[in-house]
Design a protein around this motif. Structure first.
Motif, short mmCIF file in Angstrom:
data_model
loop_
_atom_site.label_atom_id
_atom_site.label_comp_id
_atom_site.label_asym_id
_atom_site.label_seq_id
_atom_site.Cartn_x
_atom_site.Cartn_y
_atom_site.Cartn_z
N HIS A 1 0.86 -1.19 0.00
CA HIS A 1 0.00 0.00 0.00
C HIS A 1 0.90 1.24 0.00
N ASP B 1 6.47 4.14 4.59
CA ASP B 1 7.26 3.08 5.23
C ASP B 1 7.16 1.75 4.47
N HIS B 2 6.46 1.76 3.35
CA HIS B 2 6.35 0.56 2.51
C HIS B 2 6.86 0.81 1.08
N HIS C 1 2.72 -3.52 11.98
CA HIS C 1 3.82 -3.34 12.94
C HIS C 1 3.40 -3.65 14.38
N ASP D 1 -0.18 -3.64 6.15
CA ASP D 1 -0.73 -2.94 7.32
C ASP D 1 -2.24 -3.17 7.43
ZN LIG Z 1 3.44 0.49 7.77
#
Ligand SMILES: [Zn+2]
Length: 308
Positions: free
Chosen positions: A111, A115-116, A237, A211
């Motif tokens: 997505h 952070d991805h 996470h 996520d």
């Molecule tokens: Zn994330």
């Protein structure tokens, strides 16, 4: 004893043939597979006790802080699921380079959060990617961030073929089966649009959830996908918005891996850890264990971590 010309020639030919055969065997043995020796090197472990063993499948949860980047090698196929934040792209790239990865047969951007997808632009510039999967997002949620723009430009610049997979679709890469089981619709937040993929190699399965939060977990269960997996990459996470008891019960993981680092939200949440413990899972965390590597022959599962 003196050799005549003919004997010398025979010795030379036989010797050369033996050397060529030995080289050929070692190349074939390692064809496309990553040796355990390379894995030890890549996670920075100097003591190598088992150099001969090649991994038929290895799954590497690379330590990139509170972010995801998971590399999968299965026989001669290479897959990268997420690429961490932009400022850690070099950690991912160097890791892959240490393992001798030169191409990716498949990349998945679960997505479009930084952070991805943050590390993808540089990785797409560096490695040839045969196909990139990304989720279809509700129009009003499509990000306008600088990092998303960079990601799209890198896809265009490198002419990476992209595909928006539908839930229920299976991608077969040699003997590795990748079933996409989410997203199952449109949601009010981007996390729930995460591509959730179940990887299966022989008798071993690994569920990668991006996520995805409880609404997506609920829809996965309602669709009756077989989510039971030996290994679970814990959603979001270790946040409390994911990992419902119903979902964990259905996955029934023996091992759970949390990709997490220091962060203002204090992840993973204690209640998530307790729920995972209650279902009997052995927990690995990248904030405590460093990079976590799973190795399997399709039956037996072993783990090593960069901090032991
Ligand atoms: Zn994330």
């Amino acid at each position: 004893m003196k050799f005549n010309k003919k004997q010398k020639l025979i010795t030379l030919v036989v010797g050369s043939l033996l050397i060529v055969a030995a080289l050929l065997i070692s190349v074939l043995e390692n064809f496309g597979m990553i040796s355990w020796h390379d894995v030890y090197k890549s996670v920075g472990i100097k003591e190598v006790t088992d150099v001969s063993n090649t991994c038929e499948m290895s799954v590497h949860f690379i330590d990139v802080g509170k972010a995801d980047s998971i590399y999968v090698n299965c026989e001669d196929k290479d897959v990268l699921i997420d690429a961490g934040e932009q400022d850690t792209y070099n950690i991912v790239l160097e890791y892959l380079q240490k393992l001798g990865v030169k191409k990716l047969d498949l990349a998945i951007a679960t997505h479009p959060h930084s952070d991805h997808i943050g590390g993808f632009p540089e990785i797409l510039d560096e490695l040839k990617v045969s196909k990139l999967l990304m989720p279809k997002i509700k129009d009003e949620l499509v990000p306008t961030s600088r990092i998303y723009e960079k990601f799209l430009l890198a896809i265009e610049r490198n002419k990476v073929p992209i595909k928006f997979p539908y839930a229920g679709e299976t991608v077969n890469l040699g003997n590795l089966k990748i079933e996409v089981i989410a997203p199952n619709g449109f949601y009010d937040n981007i996390n729930n649009h995460s591509i959730v993929a179940k990887l299966t190699y022989k008798n071993v399965s690994v569920l990668l959830t991006g996520d995805a939060e409880k609404e997506s977990e609920r829809d996965i269960l309602n669709k009756n996908y077989n989510v039971k997996s030996n290994v679970l990459k814990v959603g979001h996470h270790g946040s409390r918005t994911s990992s419902t008891r119903e979902f964990l019960k259905a996955v029934n993981p023996v091992y759970a891996v949390i990709c997490v680092g220091e962060d203002k939200y204090n992840l993973p949440k204690k209640e998530t850890i307790n729920k995972l413990k209650d279902c009997g899972a052995r927990i690995y965390r990248t904030d405590l264990d460093g990079t976590v590597v799973l190795k399997t022959d399709g039956e037996k599962i072993d783990f090593i971590t960069s901090r032991q």
